[in-house]
Write a protein that holds these residues in place. Sequence first.
Motif, PDB file in Angstrom:
ATOM      1  N   ILE A   1       0.872  -1.173   0.000  1.00 18.25           N
ATOM      2  CA  ILE A   1       0.000   0.000   0.000  1.00 18.25           C
ATOM      3  C   ILE A   1       0.905   1.218   0.000  1.00 18.25           C
ATOM      4  N   GLY A   2       0.370   2.339  -0.433  1.00 22.91           N
ATOM      5  CA  GLY A   2       1.217   3.516  -0.478  1.00 22.91           C
ATOM      6  C   GLY A   2       0.428   4.767  -0.730  1.00 22.91           C
ATOM      7  N   SER A   3       1.078   5.903  -0.469  1.00 20.13           N
ATOM      8  CA  SER A   3       0.451   7.209  -0.618  1.00 20.13           C
ATOM      9  C   SER A   3       1.464   8.208  -1.135  1.00 20.13           C
TER      10      SER A   3
ATOM     11  N   ILE B   1       2.047  11.536   0.193  1.00 21.03           N
ATOM     12  CA  ILE B   1       1.682  12.532   1.208  1.00 21.03           C
ATOM     13  C   ILE B   1       2.826  13.461   1.551  1.00 21.03           C
ATOM     14  N   VAL B   2       4.002  13.182   1.022  1.00 26.14           N
ATOM     15  CA  VAL B   2       5.150  14.055   1.296  1.00 26.14           C
ATOM     16  C   VAL B   2       5.172  15.200   0.292  1.00 26.14           C
TER      17      VAL B   2
ATOM     18  N   THR C   1       5.463   7.315   0.057  1.00 27.06           N
ATOM     19  CA  THR C   1       5.411   6.631   1.346  1.00 27.06           C
ATOM     20  C   THR C   1       4.724   5.298   1.097  1.00 27.06           C
ATOM     21  N   ALA C   2       5.317   4.214   1.578  1.00 26.22           N
ATOM     22  CA  ALA C   2       4.752   2.909   1.258  1.00 26.22           C
ATOM     23  C   ALA C   2       5.073   1.889   2.333  1.00 26.22           C
ATOM     24  N   VAL C   3       4.197   0.903   2.407  1.00 26.05           N
ATOM     25  CA  VAL C   3       4.458  -0.260   3.256  1.00 26.05           C
ATOM     26  C   VAL C   3       4.252  -1.492   2.386  1.00 26.05           C
TER      27      VAL C   3
ATOM     28  N   ASN D   1       8.837   2.443   3.715  1.00 29.84           N
ATOM     29  CA  ASN D   1       9.604   3.421   2.936  1.00 29.84           C
ATOM     30  C   ASN D   1       8.975   4.796   3.034  1.00 29.84           C
ATOM     31  N   SER D   2       9.842   5.789   3.184  1.00 33.64           N
ATOM     32  CA  SER D   2       9.386   7.167   3.024  1.00 33.64           C
ATOM     33  C   SER D   2      10.479   7.939   2.311  1.00 33.64           C
TER      34      SER D   2
END
Lengths: 334, 334, 334, 334
Positions: free
Chosen positions: B192-194, B196-197, B209-211, B226-227
């Motif tokens: 999953i990821g976004s 947002i930064v 940003t991800a997991v 990860n960011s």
Amino acid sequence: MIKVGLLGAGRIGKVHARSIAADRRSQLVAVSDIDAQAARELASTHGARPLSSQEIMADPGIDAVLIATSTDTHAALIEAAVRAGKAVLCEKPVDLNLERALACQAVVAKVGRPVMIGFNRRFDPNFAALKRAFDAGEIGKGELLSITSFDPAPPPVGYVKLSGGLFRDMAIHDFDMACWIFGAAPASVTAIGSSIVDPAIGAAGDLDTAVITLHFADGRMAVVKNSRRAVYGYDQRIELLGSDGLLSAGNVLEHTVTRITTAGAQAAKPEYFFLERYMKAYAAEWSAFVDAVQSGSDYPVTLQDGVHALAVADAATLSWQEGRTVKLIGGRPA
Amino acid sequence: MIKVGLLGAGRIGKVHARSIAADRRSQLVAVSDIDAQAARELASTHGARPLSSQEIMADPGIDAVLIATSTDTHAALIEAAVRAGKAVLCEKPVDLNLERALACQAVVAKVGRPVMIGFNRRFDPNFAALKRAFDAGEIGKGELLSITSFDPAPPPVGYVKLSGGLFRDMAIHDFDMACWIFGAAPASVTAIGSSIVDPAIGAAGDLDTAVITLHFADGRMAVVKNSRRAVYGYDQRIELLGSDGLLSAGNVLEHTVTRITTAGAQAAKPEYFFLERYMKAYAAEWSAFVDAVQSGSDYPVTLQDGVHALAVADAATLSWQEGRTVKLIGGRPA
Amino acid sequence: MIKVGLLGAGRIGKVHARSIAADRRSQLVAVSDIDAQAARELASTHGARPLSSQEIMADPGIDAVLIATSTDTHAALIEAAVRAGKAVLCEKPVDLNLERALACQAVVAKVGRPVMIGFNRRFDPNFAALKRAFDAGEIGKGELLSITSFDPAPPPVGYVKLSGGLFRDMAIHDFDMACWIFGAAPASVTAIGSSIVDPAIGAAGDLDTAVITLHFADGRMAVVKNSRRAVYGYDQRIELLGSDGLLSAGNVLEHTVTRITTAGAQAAKPEYFFLERYMKAYAAEWSAFVDAVQSGSDYPVTLQDGVHALAVADAATLSWQEGRTVKLIGGRPA
Amino acid sequence: MIKVGLLGAGRIGKVHARSIAADRRSQLVAVSDIDAQAARELASTHGARPLSSQEIMADPGIDAVLIATSTDTHAALIEAAVRAGKAVLCEKPVDLNLERALACQAVVAKVGRPVMIGFNRRFDPNFAALKRAFDAGEIGKGELLSITSFDPAPPPVGYVKLSGGLFRDMAIHDFDMACWIFGAAPASVTAIGSSIVDPAIGAAGDLDTAVITLHFADGRMAVVKNSRRAVYGYDQRIELLGSDGLLSAGNVLEHTVTRITTAGAQAAKPEYFFLERYMKAYAAEWSAFVDAVQSGSDYPVTLQDGVHALAVADAATLSWQEGRTVKLIGGRPA
């Protein structure tokens, strides 16, 4: 159920009252204080009676007394209590005067009842874990002990004047820790010190920052660092170098949260002062006293320990004043 | 003495040039770059010749090539180098396209010469110590691996657009670490990821940003966080839960100084970015390459490893896009 | 003085009984349990009466009830208690069945009395400090939350079978933490998991190791790592990456002693399990309940919070079973 | 480019040779040693010439000399080098005899060329960070400095006999650190010590474990703890209590990996000895020397600093022998 009379309803008396109440094996039944109102209030909180210290001593229904009065009354109250057949736990120090403490010790010896002195730090779970690890041989033979003991803020000068000085008031705890950990009293003491935190302390003839070294007969050494002010809180740490390694007991922090930003990593401060840091130690101290009373075993801290620590404090004072190493011969500074 | 041709004189090429120069067993003899001036300067610094990549491949006096060019040239240069009989160390990734990487792998297999891929983190002394401890059985069977991998600041969007996306550009390192530590490729990947930064990264079709979770055939799992932005620096940590305990490898801090004030305890930040944190890793990576070349033993990181990590990155991308767990079958996302 | 009836005299009931007794504003007056002997003993210890739960509900002298019975009775007891006009603190979860929990919520809403759910971890001093720091803006906007939550040892399979599964039994705490810290319920849930600690758990249809990711509507993410076994103790940590930094709350260690020998530096383990780690949290939870009852302010944890966490657990279960991301729409997995 | 002659090709000479070679601004051109073979080998490694020290002094092409010979030759070589117009960096100590060191200082003063003494620890990045933080006022006024300085293993007795004793050989580093950090020389010195690590050291008239306190004129104090044996490695830490807080510089560990098992948490040891711990310090020391030579600015460590540290070592020796505090008057023990 051990029925307990508490002598002294001040700050530390209240701490002990809670420990007595929290232990299912003991019951606080009476409280005395020169301030009758303070005695009444604390007694009322715990369902105990306000009595005079004489009444407490005379009451055959009271098994044990906890002496938490002002220092100048300790020796006489210890003597009265052992004569009255009470089990006794007395706050440190035995007295500010070594000769008076030795006289008290002689009385107690004659009566033949033991007395426990409240060196609470021995019961701190962290220091106790260090001691157990050392006694278990985890770092071999002990060689060099370091005790850091800083208060968060200096006391009022009025307190300092009655305190017996930093060595007898503050360092005495650390001297007891050193003797306890090494299982011996030092052969000589060397101290240096300054009044650099608060000039008023120096003007009162005392010091606020000191380094004291203890030399034991077999060559082991201990160094105690004291300051009346560490603005970040109560700094209470021990390090022990041995032939097989190093043991250290760190501070207890307010919480485990760390924040890392562009400014670096920020963690919590140590617990602020002794009421926070040693809360568990006071409870464990009382529990150990009750254990010994109930089982009839030896007290974990004896009147002799209290006298030893005072003699070291006297020697440190003399060393500081005269700029020389002071030997301890026959338990007295020489 | 291994004579080395370096392809690529950019930032990472310069790092490798220093490692080659510092190892007494290797000598930098030639440097190529599409920017001829950059090649000349770096060659001059190290007493090497500026050559074209073709000249390097053709020079029988050059034993090994280090490929540090732009990603889209890696596969072709690897193929050219093995055909020219060179020992090859190529920066990650093999390619951004899995099919191209597999084709390269086929070419290399046919030629029958090994290729080492530059997953530098395996050579970080801390991660290597964790791996050794794990392999030595210090925590029993591995169960749950956690990799924290945050960059200090997001790259420019221009870079993002050419990068293949966060999974192929950044997480690929972490996928390789997971495969390396567990000694296996995962059976399925869920991400999953976004964005947002930096919204511009999202607008470019990527995430910041991800997991990502990796599931291995025998039930073991790994989670990669990860960011693109941890303002306090390069956050590179690994934790591995096993049947007998937990291993963790922490960040390397700028220094060991702590300051305690009324505001709390302040420690240093992690090293800022990969050039600081992995300086020792790059040197150790080169040393390991030279070891293998000289001894004829297997490379510690293979082309196959590079292909595996890319396949995981592809699977993560697909999982993120489709909101489902993606299996890896026959080394390809399914 | 709040007069309290305690429903349930098992392990956690005893913990709550102590908290009730230790708070000067509350008094334990009655204890019920299906095991009448257990109720009598616990009541006797605290000078309370053993009653049935019906008697407790019917007694107008009882102001509040603490529900610490088996999970399948929670919903009905909550309903009975609010109808009886009691203040209610109920252990988590509301129920193992989301529809039943929603029905309970409807009843409670109709009666119009609030209910507090016992998510004790919110009251852990360390997690509370992290939450305060975050709410104070110390790391800016929250982006990626990581919760590590490992038990020291797996429960018996008999327990597992009745537990509702790892997600509803264990992870539910972590789901509540995530919702609490971010102040929102997630938009979707993705879970992977294995039975690698104890095959009997897998045979019972449950898992013992899991990684669950929560995606919030605005792009923020949380990852929860669960294991039924961390042999070194109860591993309870939180990390939160924000736009301006990272907050982390570490474990509480057994003591602060470190030993350094030729084998390295050895420090203490985390507190063993929840009764050790969360002892302070349980007391603070009760204190917060009493604060709210006395002041009439909102409870710090609501029935709605309990329902949200259960819905997340349901979504995680579905995600694990079906290998897909599960959305939460209208508070239900979709 | 500074052309350098290295005097002394032993262990520490080799360390310096690498620093000289690694700095792009300096070149090692000549090496001398009483062991001609050692000089030839080290010279050969770095492309330098093996010369006698006289030849180095006489060579006008040599700009600077680094004196890393045996201690008894330092003073004479310093004098010869300044007379020959060389820039000089000399290993500590200036001499084991204070009068000889003072005489050397007089010669140097007459010639009017500065000399830098190699107190490498000032250049350790951690200690340097502590010093910077202190100088920036981060903890207010300095009050109590603590230096822990333990070697991993005692030297052979043959070394001890020629070393000048623990105070002049080992503690002298710590004395310099104290003077450097406080920016002053102490007013008095008090030392206690034992031979408890190796009785042969005591039989040779020296000690292996010591605590030395330094008292500065304005009341500030420093305590130095020395042991010839900490089995876990080189223990090099500094703590400084100030009016506004505490600064501490910890050890550098071998790696950042921690392992937590049922036995507790296990972390790495400190770097083993000075060649590991101070590798970066030696390079920074050389760089600072080159900076000063090139810019003409003052050396960061002066000959005067070397003489001060030796005077403190003499005072400590006297204090230990006579059991009294020894004052320093006019730079000499009184």
